[in-house]
Motif scaffolding. Structure first.
Motif, mmCIF file in Angstrom:
data_model
loop_
_atom_site.group_PDB
_atom_site.id
_atom_site.type_symbol
_atom_site.label_atom_id
_atom_site.label_comp_id
_atom_site.label_asym_id
_atom_site.label_seq_id
_atom_site.Cartn_x
_atom_site.Cartn_y
_atom_site.Cartn_z
ATOM 1 N N LEU A 150 0.811 -1.213 0.000
ATOM 2 C CA LEU A 150 0.000 0.000 0.000
ATOM 3 C C LEU A 150 0.849 1.271 0.000
ATOM 4 O O LEU A 150 0.428 2.295 -0.531
ATOM 5 C CB LEU A 150 -0.969 -0.026 1.180
ATOM 6 N N ALA A 151 2.041 1.209 0.563
ATOM 7 C CA ALA A 151 2.935 2.369 0.494
ATOM 8 C C ALA A 151 3.369 2.611 -0.949
ATOM 9 O O ALA A 151 3.430 3.760 -1.411
ATOM 10 C CB ALA A 151 4.151 2.158 1.386
ATOM 11 N N LEU A 205 -7.832 3.898 5.981
ATOM 12 C CA LEU A 205 -7.972 5.331 6.264
ATOM 13 C C LEU A 205 -6.619 6.043 6.191
ATOM 14 O O LEU A 205 -6.540 7.196 5.760
ATOM 15 C CB LEU A 205 -8.609 5.528 7.642
ATOM 16 N N ALA A 206 -5.551 5.352 6.612
ATOM 17 C CA ALA A 206 -4.211 5.934 6.502
ATOM 18 C C ALA A 206 -3.828 6.105 5.036
ATOM 19 O O ALA A 206 -3.211 7.108 4.652
ATOM 20 C CB ALA A 206 -3.197 5.047 7.227
ATOM 21 N N LEU A 207 -4.197 5.135 4.208
ATOM 22 C CA LEU A 207 -3.957 5.241 2.770
ATOM 23 C C LEU A 207 -4.674 6.455 2.203
ATOM 24 O O LEU A 207 -4.091 7.243 1.440
ATOM 25 C CB LEU A 207 -4.435 3.970 2.067
ATOM 26 N N ALA A 208 -5.948 6.627 2.577
ATOM 27 C CA ALA A 208 -6.725 7.772 2.098
ATOM 28 C C ALA A 208 -6.073 9.086 2.491
ATOM 29 O O ALA A 208 -6.009 10.033 1.695
ATOM 30 C CB ALA A 208 -8.154 7.698 2.646
ATOM 31 N N LYS A 209 -5.557 9.136 3.703
ATOM 32 C CA LYS A 209 -4.909 10.359 4.185
ATOM 33 C C LYS A 209 -3.642 10.652 3.390
ATOM 34 O O LYS A 209 -3.356 11.805 3.038
ATOM 35 C CB LYS A 209 -4.593 10.216 5.673
ATOM 36 N N GLN A 210 -2.873 9.608 3.079
ATOM 37 C CA GLN A 210 -1.611 9.809 2.374
ATOM 38 C C GLN A 210 -1.800 10.257 0.930
ATOM 39 O O GLN A 210 -0.946 10.943 0.368
ATOM 40 C CB GLN A 210 -0.763 8.532 2.427
ATOM 41 N N ILE A 211 -2.929 9.880 0.320
ATOM 42 C CA ILE A 211 -3.146 10.285 -1.073
ATOM 43 C C ILE A 211 -4.158 11.419 -1.170
ATOM 44 O O ILE A 211 -4.602 11.763 -2.255
ATOM 45 C CB ILE A 211 -3.590 9.094 -1.939
ATOM 46 N N ASP A 212 -4.527 11.986 -0.007
ATOM 47 C CA ASP A 212 -5.471 13.104 0.031
ATOM 48 C C ASP A 212 -6.788 12.740 -0.652
ATOM 49 O O ASP A 212 -7.272 13.440 -1.548
ATOM 50 C CB ASP A 212 -4.863 14.344 -0.622
ATOM 51 N N ALA A 213 -7.362 11.613 -0.238
ATOM 52 C CA ALA A 213 -8.585 11.110 -0.856
ATOM 53 C C ALA A 213 -9.823 11.444 -0.029
ATOM 54 O O ALA A 213 -9.798 11.391 1.201
ATOM 55 C CB ALA A 213 -8.499 9.597 -1.039
ATOM 56 N N GLN A 214 -10.884 11.784 -0.722
ATOM 57 C CA GLN A 214 -12.202 11.916 -0.101
ATOM 58 C C GLN A 214 -12.680 10.511 0.265
ATOM 59 O O GLN A 214 -12.623 9.597 -0.558
ATOM 60 C CB GLN A 214 -13.175 12.559 -1.085
#
Length: 218
Positions: free
Chosen positions: A26-27, A53-62
């Motif tokens: 995922l990184a 949720l951490a993935l969403a935060k890292q890619i600035d996802a809604q």
């Protein structure tokens, strides 16, 4: 005292204990995201939802978070309508379906078309989580699973780093007296970090005598 499971929830993919394979995959994906769909499966409490949720935060996802108990045909149609538009204020949209194995059968069938390569919404990433531990025994149709990239979450090899984390938390939260046996706490809770943090929180609330009951040394 703030709930420790929330206070010490990892905010980045690299911040998770163990889970080397999910973190690596995922990184790498976060560094170069694309329209895709993932299936995170494994025992409860291993960090599947938190990592999504951490993935969403890292890619600035809604984030569109749909709990399994609400994932029916009506929710799916609402989701389809929402995904017809580009994400608002964000570069990406992440659709998170928790405990997807509890979806209605109609919803499972409905996702077949939404996940089809010819219909998948632009700038949208789907993440399904499940407490299933073996894909060979999955209740999902093969057609459904074939549209997802499966990533297994496991507690294997987590005790060393996990017990060190529990010790840091116990000390940071003002633990006094004999330390609990943190390795034993994790063993007793199936190497579940969330359950381990809850046990430490109870120990802190009870005071020094609780450490002895959780394996602490006098």
């Amino acid at each position: 005292m703030a709930q420790l499971t929330s206070k010490y929830q990892p905010q980045t993919i690299s911040g998770f204990i163990g889970l080397d394979k999910p973190k690596k995959i995922l990184a790498k994906f976060a560094a170069n995201p694309s329209e895709d769909a993932y299936y995170l499966y494994g025992p409860s409490g291993t960090g599947k939802t938190t990592m999504a949720l951490a993935l969403a935060k890292q890619i600035d996802a809604q984030v569109l978070h749909v709990p399994s108990q609400r994932c029916n045909v009506a929710a799916l149609e609402e989701l389809r309508s929402e995904c017809a538009y580009m994400p608002m204020y964000n570069k990406w949209r992440l659709v998170l379906i928790d405990e997807a194995d509890s979806m209605t059968e109609a919803a499972k069938l409905g996702f077949l078309s939404l996940l089809d390569a010819t219909e998948q919404p632009v700038k949208t990433i789907f993440v399904f989580t499940s407490n299933e531990e073996d894909l060979k025994e999955s209740d999902f149709e093969k057609r459904f699973l074939s549209r997802l990239k499966p990533i297994k979450f496991s507690t294997y090899g987590i005790n060393g780093e996990g017990s060190a984390l529990l010790r840091r938390v116990w000390q940071a939260e003002g633990g006094t007296g004999p330390e609990p046996d943190f390795k034993r706490i994790l063993n007793d809770n199936g190497q579940n970090i969330r359950a381990g943090l809850q046990a430490v929180e109870l120990s802190l609330m009870e005071g020094p005598s609780a450490a002895l009951r959780t394996g602490g040394q006098p």
